[in-house]
Design a protein around this motif. Structure first.
Motif, PDB file in Angstrom:
ATOM      1  N   LYS A 139      30.686   1.561  60.322  1.00  0.00           N
ATOM      2  CA  LYS A 139      31.832   1.404  61.188  1.00  0.00           C
ATOM      3  C   LYS A 139      31.312   1.496  62.544  1.00  0.00           C
ATOM      4  O   LYS A 139      32.243   0.899  63.581  1.00  0.00           O
ATOM      5  CB  LYS A 139      32.837   2.156  60.779  1.00  0.00           C
ATOM      6  CG  LYS A 139      33.801   1.673  59.509  1.00  0.00           C
ATOM      7  CD  LYS A 139      34.807   2.573  58.795  1.00  0.00           C
ATOM      8  CE  LYS A 139      35.179   2.074  57.751  1.00  0.00           C
ATOM      9  NZ  LYS A 139      36.532   3.008  57.079  1.00  0.00           N
ATOM     10  N   GLN A 140      30.545   2.408  62.958  1.00  0.00           N
ATOM     11  CA  GLN A 140      30.200   2.765  64.410  1.00  0.00           C
ATOM     12  C   GLN A 140      29.241   2.008  65.121  1.00  0.00           C
ATOM     13  O   GLN A 140      28.903   1.894  66.253  1.00  0.00           O
ATOM     14  CB  GLN A 140      29.712   4.208  64.506  1.00  0.00           C
ATOM     15  CG  GLN A 140      30.615   5.244  64.042  1.00  0.00           C
ATOM     16  CD  GLN A 140      30.358   6.525  64.569  1.00  0.00           C
ATOM     17  OE1 GLN A 140      30.035   6.840  65.674  1.00  0.00           O
ATOM     18  NE2 GLN A 140      30.739   7.590  63.490  1.00  0.00           N
ATOM     19  N   LEU A 187      33.182  -7.155  54.345  1.00  0.00           N
ATOM     20  CA  LEU A 187      33.884  -7.026  55.648  1.00  0.00           C
ATOM     21  C   LEU A 187      34.803  -8.021  55.885  1.00  0.00           C
ATOM     22  O   LEU A 187      34.344  -9.247  55.696  1.00  0.00           O
ATOM     23  CB  LEU A 187      32.755  -7.161  56.844  1.00  0.00           C
ATOM     24  CG  LEU A 187      31.754  -5.902  56.871  1.00  0.00           C
ATOM     25  CD1 LEU A 187      30.629  -6.168  58.106  1.00  0.00           C
ATOM     26  CD2 LEU A 187      32.320  -4.607  56.812  1.00  0.00           C
ATOM     27  N   HIS A 195      37.947  -4.868  58.499  1.00  0.00           N
ATOM     28  CA  HIS A 195      38.420  -4.119  57.355  1.00  0.00           C
ATOM     29  C   HIS A 195      37.608  -3.941  56.206  1.00  0.00           C
ATOM     30  O   HIS A 195      36.764  -5.070  56.095  1.00  0.00           O
ATOM     31  CB  HIS A 195      39.614  -4.636  56.829  1.00  0.00           C
ATOM     32  CG  HIS A 195      40.233  -4.058  55.500  1.00  0.00           C
ATOM     33  ND1 HIS A 195      40.562  -2.705  55.561  1.00  0.00           N
ATOM     34  CD2 HIS A 195      40.326  -4.470  54.149  1.00  0.00           C
ATOM     35  CE1 HIS A 195      40.827  -2.362  54.216  1.00  0.00           C
ATOM     36  NE2 HIS A 195      40.696  -3.553  53.512  1.00  0.00           N
ATOM     37  N   PHE A 196      36.953  -2.769  55.864  1.00  0.00           N
ATOM     38  CA  PHE A 196      35.882  -2.478  55.349  1.00  0.00           C
ATOM     39  C   PHE A 196      36.445  -2.310  53.540  1.00  0.00           C
ATOM     40  O   PHE A 196      37.382  -1.767  53.161  1.00  0.00           O
ATOM     41  CB  PHE A 196      35.182  -1.104  55.448  1.00  0.00           C
ATOM     42  CG  PHE A 196      34.203  -1.454  56.488  1.00  0.00           C
ATOM     43  CD1 PHE A 196      33.014  -0.794  56.350  1.00  0.00           C
ATOM     44  CD2 PHE A 196      34.496  -1.876  57.653  1.00  0.00           C
ATOM     45  CE1 PHE A 196      32.153  -0.611  57.294  1.00  0.00           C
ATOM     46  CE2 PHE A 196      33.825  -1.913  58.681  1.00  0.00           C
ATOM     47  CZ  PHE A 196      32.370  -1.551  58.517  1.00  0.00           C
ATOM     48  N   SER A 231      30.940   5.226  56.938  1.00  0.00           N
ATOM     49  CA  SER A 231      31.561   5.660  57.960  1.00  0.00           C
ATOM     50  C   SER A 231      30.454   5.462  59.225  1.00  0.00           C
ATOM     51  O   SER A 231      30.775   5.409  60.330  1.00  0.00           O
ATOM     52  CB  SER A 231      31.434   7.313  57.934  1.00  0.00           C
ATOM     53  OG  SER A 231      30.087   7.676  57.565  1.00  0.00           O
ATOM     54  N   GLY A 268      34.033  -1.137  62.843  1.00  0.00           N
ATOM     55  CA  GLY A 268      35.247  -0.688  62.156  1.00  0.00           C
ATOM     56  C   GLY A 268      36.419  -1.246  62.746  1.00  0.00           C
ATOM     57  O   GLY A 268      37.380  -0.904  62.187  1.00  0.00           O
ATOM     58  N   ASP A 269      36.271  -1.376  64.163  1.00  0.00           N
ATOM     59  CA  ASP A 269      37.504  -1.451  64.855  1.00  0.00           C
ATOM     60  C   ASP A 269      37.987  -2.963  64.714  1.00  0.00           C
ATOM     61  O   ASP A 269      39.158  -3.233  64.997  1.00  0.00           O
ATOM     62  CB  ASP A 269      37.349  -1.083  66.510  1.00  0.00           C
ATOM     63  CG  ASP A 269      37.266   0.208  66.835  1.00  0.00           C
ATOM     64  OD1 ASP A 269      38.082   0.995  66.168  1.00  0.00           O
ATOM     65  OD2 ASP A 269      36.613   0.561  67.606  1.00  0.00           O
ATOM     66  N   SER A 316      42.926   2.778  59.972  1.00  0.00           N
ATOM     67  CA  SER A 316      41.305   3.630  59.997  1.00  0.00           C
ATOM     68  C   SER A 316      41.611   4.760  60.930  1.00  0.00           C
ATOM     69  O   SER A 316      42.288   4.873  61.996  1.00  0.00           O
ATOM     70  CB  SER A 316      40.571   2.533  60.209  1.00  0.00           C
ATOM     71  OG  SER A 316      40.736   1.828  61.328  1.00  0.00           O
TER      72      SER A 316
END
Length: 205
Positions: A178-179, A135, A50-51, A175, A46-47, A21
């Motif tokens: 993920k943050q 997720l 897994h999406f 996007s 997101g770290d 990623s």
């Protein structure tokens, strides 16, 4: 703990089970909603997950086959069986190139309504549709039940709203999701918390 999780994720990427990623921005002190114990860590979703995102092509629904879970099935904390929808085995194989859905994965709705969270409790193979992101944890040091409870919390839901887009119908892009920040305590503490919350929820029923 966090370094161990990142190391396990790197091994999964190296084994080509998931794609690498894009790096996410460092977490600033201003972003952290409250203080936490020294043994806990703030991380971006997101770290450490897994999406699996099936946005795009609308599945062709049939009367029986592989169960299809849509945003309409996901409620806060559980999966509602109605409406029951299915797709063919062939279409499931085609869609699974983006990632297989596993028992224990976390479902989160991305739109109409946004932010409903539930764990996948099906033993059978299933498929997912639009307005729903799956997720998948990347390490044995994660308890997805702990994360799912956390994603239903007010601080997580508040950040979802802040990162959502749209005027009439609010939605969140992968996007941006993920943050969003989540907490990673030591695994034993994750499990103790899940046990305690589960006990309280049983008393409330």
């Amino acid at each position: 703990m966090l370094e161990k999780i990142k190391a396990e994720k790197a091994e999964i990427v190296k084994g080509k089970k998931i794609k690498k990623s894009k790096p996410l921005p460092p977490i600033t002190d201003e972003e952290k909603p409250f203080d936490i114990p020294d043994s806990w860590e703030w991380v971006r979703l997101g770290d450490v997950y897994h999406f699996v995102d099936y946005r795009g092509k609308t599945p062709h629904k049939i009367s029986s086959g592989i169960r299809l879970i849509t945003a309409k099935n996901v409620r806060n904390g559980y999966i509602k069986l109605e409406p029951e929808e299915f797709i063919s085995l062939e279409e499931h194989k085609e869609r699974s190139t983006r990632g297989l859905i596993n028992k224990g994965d976390i479902f989160i709705t991305t739109e109409a309504p946004m932010g409903l969270v539930a764990l996948n409790n099906f033993d059978e193979p299933i498929a997912t549709a639009q307005r729903l992101i799956t997720l998948q944890k990347v390490s044995k040091y994660q308890d997805s039940s702990f994360a799912a409870f956390q994603m239903q919390s007010s601080f997580f839901q508040k950040e979802l709203q802040q990162k959502a887009t749209g005027s009439t119908v609010k939605g969140i892009k992968a996007s941006n999701l993920k943050q969003v920040l989540i907490l990673i305590p030591p695994l034993a503490e994750q499990r103790r918390t899940v046990k305690k919350i589960s006990q309280v929820l049983k008393l409330l029923k």
